[in-house]
Design a protein around this motif. Structure first.
Motif, PDB file in Angstrom:
ATOM      1  N   UNK A 174     -14.529 -24.743 -46.388  1.00  0.00           N
ATOM      2  CA  UNK A 174     -15.092 -23.645 -47.185  1.00  0.00           C
ATOM      3  C   UNK A 174     -15.041 -22.306 -46.448  1.00  0.00           C
ATOM      4  N   UNK A 175     -14.316 -22.289 -45.366  1.00  0.00           N
ATOM      5  CA  UNK A 175     -14.233 -21.083 -44.538  1.00  0.00           C
ATOM      6  C   UNK A 175     -13.783 -19.856 -45.339  1.00  0.00           C
ATOM      7  N   UNK A 176     -14.498 -18.730 -45.131  1.00  0.00           N
ATOM      8  CA  UNK A 176     -14.089 -17.463 -45.738  1.00  0.00           C
ATOM      9  C   UNK A 176     -14.421 -17.321 -47.216  1.00  0.00           C
ATOM     10  N   UNK A 177     -15.020 -18.370 -47.819  1.00  0.00           N
ATOM     11  CA  UNK A 177     -15.380 -18.276 -49.256  1.00  0.00           C
ATOM     12  C   UNK A 177     -16.798 -17.740 -49.395  1.00  0.00           C
ATOM     13  N   UNK A 178     -17.037 -17.022 -50.469  1.00  0.00           N
ATOM     14  CA  UNK A 178     -18.402 -16.558 -50.728  1.00  0.00           C
ATOM     15  C   UNK A 178     -19.098 -17.616 -51.586  1.00  0.00           C
ATOM     16  N   UNK A 179     -20.028 -18.330 -50.986  1.00  0.00           N
ATOM     17  CA  UNK A 179     -20.697 -19.447 -51.660  1.00  0.00           C
ATOM     18  C   UNK A 179     -22.087 -19.010 -52.117  1.00  0.00           C
ATOM     19  N   UNK A 180     -22.593 -19.596 -53.190  1.00  0.00           N
ATOM     20  CA  UNK A 180     -23.968 -19.246 -53.592  1.00  0.00           C
ATOM     21  C   UNK A 180     -24.964 -19.708 -52.533  1.00  0.00           C
ATOM     22  N   UNK A 181     -26.015 -18.921 -52.328  1.00  0.00           N
ATOM     23  CA  UNK A 181     -27.015 -19.291 -51.320  1.00  0.00           C
ATOM     24  C   UNK A 181     -28.414 -18.887 -51.787  1.00  0.00           C
ATOM     25  N   UNK A 182     -29.329 -19.841 -51.752  1.00  0.00           N
ATOM     26  CA  UNK A 182     -30.720 -19.547 -52.114  1.00  0.00           C
ATOM     27  C   UNK A 182     -30.867 -19.341 -53.613  1.00  0.00           C
ATOM     28  N   UNK A 183     -32.087 -18.928 -54.009  1.00  0.00           N
ATOM     29  CA  UNK A 183     -32.363 -18.832 -55.453  1.00  0.00           C
ATOM     30  C   UNK A 183     -32.400 -17.379 -55.931  1.00  0.00           C
ATOM     31  N   UNK A 184     -32.087 -16.433 -55.021  1.00  0.00           N
ATOM     32  CA  UNK A 184     -32.168 -15.021 -55.440  1.00  0.00           C
ATOM     33  C   UNK A 184     -30.809 -14.348 -55.551  1.00  0.00           C
ATOM     34  N   UNK A 185     -29.797 -15.144 -55.831  1.00  0.00           N
ATOM     35  CA  UNK A 185     -28.462 -14.558 -55.995  1.00  0.00           C
ATOM     36  C   UNK A 185     -27.775 -14.216 -54.682  1.00  0.00           C
ATOM     37  N   UNK A 186     -28.317 -14.722 -53.579  1.00  0.00           N
ATOM     38  CA  UNK A 186     -27.692 -14.470 -52.271  1.00  0.00           C
ATOM     39  C   UNK A 186     -26.412 -15.284 -52.117  1.00  0.00           C
ATOM     40  N   UNK A 187     -25.644 -14.933 -51.102  1.00  0.00           N
ATOM     41  CA  UNK A 187     -24.413 -15.669 -50.852  1.00  0.00           C
ATOM     42  C   UNK A 187     -24.283 -16.027 -49.382  1.00  0.00           C
ATOM     43  N   UNK A 188     -23.425 -16.991 -49.146  1.00  0.00           N
ATOM     44  CA  UNK A 188     -23.226 -17.460 -47.775  1.00  0.00           C
ATOM     45  C   UNK A 188     -21.730 -17.539 -47.496  1.00  0.00           C
ATOM     46  N   UNK A 189     -21.350 -17.204 -46.278  1.00  0.00           N
ATOM     47  CA  UNK A 189     -19.951 -17.319 -45.869  1.00  0.00           C
ATOM     48  C   UNK A 189     -19.925 -18.104 -44.557  1.00  0.00           C
ATOM     49  N   UNK A 190     -19.009 -19.055 -44.491  1.00  0.00           N
ATOM     50  CA  UNK A 190     -18.917 -19.900 -43.288  1.00  0.00           C
ATOM     51  C   UNK A 190     -17.661 -19.519 -42.510  1.00  0.00           C
TER      52      UNK A 190
END
Ligand code: URA
Length: 218
Positions: free
Chosen positions: A169-185
């Motif tokens: 999942x490297x470099x992808x913008x993934x959904x994170x948390x419940x407030x519309x945040x995102x995560x990148x690995x």
């Protein structure tokens, strides 16, 4: 009341450290103060100090590493040693100002094995990562960043709550948390330091900077 817990006070869970310190847990400085007294896993015993995150409490971007290294354990600050130097260089190339982002670790104490005078890094185990997630969650709750960047597998595991292969999942913008945040690995900067061949190092450094550019643009 801002009494701080004595070093010997019994704190078996991170939340106990917070209670013993009786600090304002809605501020980063309060949480940092409480974390100084955490005894929730055995790592505090050999470490010099708790190394908490650093950066503004309204940062839009958070970087999460694995755990402090030898230099960080002594300085009391994240990413100030060799991995920190390569991280700073990559941030600069990606156009990210370090002082505008929040930098922290999944585990707040240095885990190492003593070999003569040297302290050799040891990976935190799943239990240590899980216990220390409590502190990372407080940092995330207070800062509410738009994007969290996991630097390496330990951070990815802590943030997602499960093992997460980096390359998938490297470099992808993934959904994170419940407030519309995102995560990148992405990879951990120490990975770049371990590469022996100059060509490999240059290529992988470039890929790392590309990931940071995605984070900056997001
Ligand atoms: N490696 C990390 O993961 N964090 C630091 O703070 C330093 C090295």
């Amino acid at each position: 009341m801002t009494r701080t817990a004595s070093r010997n006070e019994l704190v078996r869970k991170p939340a106990d450290a917070a209670q013993a310190a009786s600090v304002n847990m809605t501020s980063l400085t309060g949480v940092q103060d409480a974390a100084r007294h955490c005894r929730a896993c055995p790592l505090w015993e050999n470490a010099t100090q708790t190394v908490f995150g650093e950066g503004p409490d309204d940062a839009r971007l958070i970087f999460v590493g694995e755990q402090p290294g030898d230099a960080e354990d002594i300085a009391g600050l994240p990413f100030v040693g060799p991995a920190g130097r390569i991280f700073n260089r990559a941030l600069a190339e990606a156009g990210i100002e370090r002082k505008e982002v929040y930098v922290t670790n999944a585990v707040k104490h240095f885990k190492f094995e003593q070999r003569g005078k040297r302290r050799l890094h040891k990976r935190p185990d799943a239990g240590e990562i899980e216990i220390c997630r409590w502190w990372l969650s407080r940092e995330l709750e207070i800062i509410e960043p738009s994007l969290v960047v996991a630097l390496g597998a330990t951070a990815a595991r802590s943030l997602s709550g499960k093992p997460m292969p980096i390359e998938r999942s490297r470099g992808e913008l993934l959904p994170f948390g419940s407030n519309g945040g995102r995560m990148l690995v992405t990879v951990h900067p120490s990975y770049l330091l371990r590469l022996r061949e100059e060509n490999d190092r240059a290529r992988e450094f470039g890929r790392f900077v590309d990931d940071l550019r995605i984070a900056a643009a997001a």
